[in-house]
Design an enzyme around this catalytic site. Structure first.
Site, mmCIF file in Angstrom:
data_model
loop_
_atom_site.group_PDB
_atom_site.id
_atom_site.type_symbol
_atom_site.label_atom_id
_atom_site.label_comp_id
_atom_site.label_asym_id
_atom_site.label_seq_id
_atom_site.Cartn_x
_atom_site.Cartn_y
_atom_site.Cartn_z
ATOM 1 N N ARG A 143 -11.002 2.433 -3.214
ATOM 2 C CA ARG A 143 -10.402 1.647 -1.826
ATOM 3 C C ARG A 143 -10.762 2.543 -0.717
ATOM 4 N NH1 ARG A 143 -6.260 0.175 -5.494
ATOM 5 N NH2 ARG A 143 -5.492 -1.918 -5.270
ATOM 6 N N ARG A 145 2.493 -10.435 -0.814
ATOM 7 C CA ARG A 145 2.722 -9.525 -1.533
ATOM 8 C C ARG A 145 3.582 -8.275 -1.472
ATOM 9 N NH1 ARG A 145 -3.572 -7.085 -1.774
ATOM 10 N NH2 ARG A 145 -2.639 -5.102 -2.546
ATOM 11 N N ASN A 181 -4.118 -9.092 -7.001
ATOM 12 C CA ASN A 181 -3.323 -8.783 -6.174
ATOM 13 C C ASN A 181 -3.268 -9.871 -5.055
ATOM 14 O OD1 ASN A 181 -2.800 -6.519 -7.830
ATOM 15 N ND2 ASN A 181 -3.784 -5.114 -6.165
ATOM 16 N N ASP A 182 -4.613 -10.009 -4.616
ATOM 17 C CA ASP A 182 -4.696 -10.937 -3.264
ATOM 18 C C ASP A 182 -4.830 -12.432 -3.896
ATOM 19 O OD1 ASP A 182 -4.289 -9.699 -0.818
ATOM 20 O OD2 ASP A 182 -6.132 -8.614 -1.305
ATOM 21 N N CYS A 211 -9.801 -5.898 -11.226
ATOM 22 C CA CYS A 211 -9.489 -4.748 -10.633
ATOM 23 C C CYS A 211 -8.141 -4.806 -9.937
ATOM 24 C CB CYS A 211 -10.440 -3.838 -9.910
ATOM 25 S SG CYS A 211 -10.565 -5.048 -8.167
ATOM 26 N N GLU A 239 -11.068 -12.930 -4.442
ATOM 27 C CA GLU A 239 -9.518 -12.566 -4.358
ATOM 28 C C GLU A 239 -8.952 -13.332 -3.673
ATOM 29 O OE1 GLU A 239 -8.728 -8.585 -2.558
ATOM 30 O OE2 GLU A 239 -10.419 -8.805 -1.502
ATOM 31 N N ARG A 280 -15.798 -0.316 -2.436
ATOM 32 C CA ARG A 280 -15.446 -1.308 -1.667
ATOM 33 C C ARG A 280 -15.475 -0.913 -0.315
ATOM 34 N NH1 ARG A 280 -9.712 -4.297 -2.449
ATOM 35 N NH2 ARG A 280 -9.025 -2.528 -1.036
ATOM 36 N N HIS A 314 0.667 -1.193 -0.116
ATOM 37 C CA HIS A 314 0.209 0.063 0.131
ATOM 38 C C HIS A 314 0.647 1.151 0.243
ATOM 39 C CE1 HIS A 314 -2.972 -2.838 -0.284
ATOM 40 N NE2 HIS A 314 -3.830 -1.719 -0.466
HETATM 41 C C1 PEP Z 1 -6.508 -7.015 -5.150
HETATM 42 O O1 PEP Z 1 -6.492 -7.672 -4.220
HETATM 43 O O2 PEP Z 1 -6.299 -7.233 -6.117
HETATM 44 C C2 PEP Z 1 -7.282 -5.683 -5.088
HETATM 45 C C3 PEP Z 1 -7.601 -5.088 -6.154
HETATM 46 O O3 PEP Z 1 -7.320 -5.149 -3.869
HETATM 47 P P1 PEP Z 1 -6.364 -4.472 -2.785
HETATM 48 O O4 PEP Z 1 -4.857 -4.371 -3.576
HETATM 49 O O5 PEP Z 1 -6.724 -3.146 -2.302
HETATM 50 O O6 PEP Z 1 -5.943 -5.779 -1.892
HETATM 51 MG MG MG Z 2 -7.202 -7.393 -2.025
#
Ligand code: PEP
Ligand code: MG
Length: 587
Positions: free
Chosen positions: A300, A468, A457-458, A505, A434, A336, A193
């Site tokens: 987010r 990650r 991502n998750d 996304c 995810e 979200r 983040h």
């Molecule tokens: C993801 O996990 O791909 C996602 C879009 O959410 P974040 O990156 O906020 O976990």
């Molecule tokens: Mg995520």
């Protein structure tokens, strides 16, 4: 130049300036026993340090209130109240009176308090662990007579390259954009983040440098290239000139891409792709709306919370969501619900669980805190009056969670009705896919949700068991692994079969080569960083679905991520030319 450090490109752009080294870590403390007659002097030393820490926090508080606002400044009130706590100060004094040096006594008490807060049932207390750590660092640096750095100390116009181990919420709110030109951290990856926030703020950033804070002294000059992940130390004048030229070229390429904003995202064989934007901060909304995005595919909301001492109330949330909804003028805005926990730092603190990514976070926390969740749901239903708000739940693993969330949403509607507030009831509810559980069992959700959005991502993190945010594992974080591609494909096919909307996304959608693969897998909606909208649109307009499908088939059939990448690259270069692989280092 002296040397180059290579990290992970996190936020594009080039910055040149003096290195500002911020070592904001708990220093090593020796166990030092003092003589009886040294006790009064040691007690006095403790109080001088506590007073100076108070003064420092008061200054920072004022500055942050001015630059970021009263909510952000409130973090420092929490920290000041910790320093004022009679029980805490009394415990430190008691240890000094037992012949321990002030810094050791202070450290021991802070460790005890950290454990106590970490175990506390109430999240507000657990969240204070981060503030405790900040206070501990500050007081120990003062007791040891070490430089008490603060990013805010950098004069405006310095163009500093801030080099630090990681960014904590209290450091983040102190960042002065007029003093800092770029960020470089030892920790983190492209999807952590810090990186997401740097992109939102438009600050060039490199993460995952691993040892930069150890290798640099703070007296260097550096070029930070956020597009390639390169930190060039003590560059020559010629190096600086060549980077300035590159920065100018990037700017020109950006202008070229901007003209794409008004064009349609349509493939050469006439298939329309919906491109939406990911919005992390409400302040980004207006700019994101000019990128050519057809709405927001992921807002987010946790960034409303990060770095704050208290949760935003219903009114503040309502205003934040409404701002985004209005900026997009009736187009869909997928918001979200709070995804707090993991590396999304909770209010003013750090995760304190042994396995935060597998812990009490996101929808789990919201369902267990119905009052806190209710505030957000009411704010969302009210904001929906102004446009097409859609609500999305993060980290879902079972449809029970969706049903429980829907009950709370109905309750929120009843509460608003009773209050006579204006709101909309018919808001679409969807889930992030995810986790491997949600992807494999996505058919179990189809009767309870209106849409899916694949969070790669998750999904990559949990499928491959690769953290990650761990820079040491960055090369193993491979979205093109066959297992990930198969889960995505399965989700798309299920959604289409049941006439559900499905989008991607995660970061994968923002990277041209991956976007090409996703279109080939059947994805027709992508939500990407605003800056990537034209970049991805260029790909969409340059390919046919036929070629993308053939490439995706080859990628899925490949045995490894590297083979999948090679298969995609050759086909994309075949239709768009090799110079498609330029730009932000992410292709
Ligand atoms: C993801 O996990 O791909 C996602 C879009 O959410 P974040 O990156 O906020 O976990
Ligand atoms: Mg995520």
């Amino acid at each position: 130049m002296d040397r180059k450090l290579l990290g992970i490109p996190a936020s594009p752009g080039i910055a040149v300036g003096p290195v500002h080294l911020l070592r904001w870590e708990i220093p090593e403390i020796r166990h030092r026993i003092i003589a009886d007659d040294a006790i009064p002097g040691e007690l006095a030393r403790l109080h001088v340090a506590l007073d100076r820490a108070q003064e420092r926090l008061a200054q920072i508080r004022d500055r942050v209130e001015h630059s970021a606002g009263p909510q952000e400044a409130a973090i420092f009130d929490v920290q000041r109240s910790i320093l004022d706590d009679k029980e805490l100060v009394g415990a430190v004094e008691a240890l000094i009176k037992q012949n321990l040096a002030a810094e050791k006594a202070f450290e021991i008490v802070m460790i005890e308090w950290g454990q106590k807060f970490g175990r506390a049932a109430h999240p507000m207390l657990r969240e204070k662990v981060g503030d405790l750590k900040d206070v501990e660092i500050r007081v120990l640096l003062l007791l040891l007579d070490l430089p008490d750095h603060d990013p805010v100390d950098i004069p405006k116009g310095t163009n500093a390259i801030l080099v630090t181990h990681d960014l904590t919420p209290s450091l983040t709110v102190q960042l002065d954009r007029e003093a800092i030109a770029g960020i470089a951290t030892d920790a983190g990856t492209r999807t952590s983040h810090v990186a997401i926030l740097a992109r939102s703020l438009g600050l060039p950033a490199i993460v995952g440098l691993r040892t930069a804070t150890q290798e640099l002294s703070g007296r260097e000059t550096a070029i930070l290239d956020g597009s390639t992940g390169l930190l060039a130390i003590n560059p020559s004048v010629a190096d600086i000139d060549s980077y300035r030229e590159r920065a100018r070229q990037e700017e020109l390429a950006g202008e070229e891409l901007r003209h794409l904003a008004g064009l349609e995202a349509i493939t050469t064989d006439g298939v329309r792709i919906t491109l939406r934007a990911n919005v992390d901060l409400p302040e980004e909304a207006e700019l994101a709306a000019t990128s050519g995005a057809e709405g927001v595919g992921l807002m987010r909301t946790e960034f409303l919370v990060v770095g704050r001492a208290a949760m935003p109330d219903e009114e503040e949330q309502y205003r934040a969501y409404t701002r985004v909804v209005k900026a997009f003028n009736g187009r869909p805005v997928v918001i979200r619900t709070f995804d707090i926990g993991g590396d999304k730092l909770p209010v003013g603190g750090f995760p304190t669980e042994a396995n935060p990514f597998l812990g009490w976070r996101a929808i789990r926390m919201c369902l267990d805190q119905p009052e806190l969740f209710g505030i957000q749901l009411r704010a969302l239903l009210r904001a929906a009056v102004h446009g097409d708000v859609r609500i999305m739940l993060p980290l879902v693993v079972t449809v029970d969670e969706v049903r429980a969330a829907r009950e709370l949403l109905d309750q929120a509607a009843r509460d608003l009705e009773a209050r006579g507030a204006e709101f909309r009831r018919d808001v679409l509810l969807g889930v992030m896919i995810e986790t491997p559980a949600a992807a494999v069992a996505c058919d179990t959700f189809v009767n309870d949700v209106a849409f899916f959005s694949i969070g790669t991502n998750d999904l990559v993190q949990y499928t491959l068991a690769v953290d990650r945010g761990n820079a040491n594992l960055a090369s193993r974080f491979t979205p093109l692994h066959p297992a990930v591609l198969k889960l995505i494909h399965r989700t798309i096919v299920t959604a289409h079969r049941h006439n559900l909307d499905v989008a991607v996304c995660g970061e994968m959608a923002s990277q041209p080569l991956m976007a090409f693969a996703l279109i080939g897998l059947g994805v027709r909606q992508l939500s990407v960083a605003p800056r990537s909208v034209p970049l991805v649109k260029r790909i969409v307009r340059g390919i046919s679905v036929e070629v993308a499908e053939d490439a995706a088939k080859a990628a899925v059939a490949a045995g490894t991520a590297a083979e999948a990448e090679a298969a995609l690259r050759s086909r994309l270069a075949g239709v768009m030319g090799a110079d498609v692989f330029f730009g932000d280092g992410s292709v």
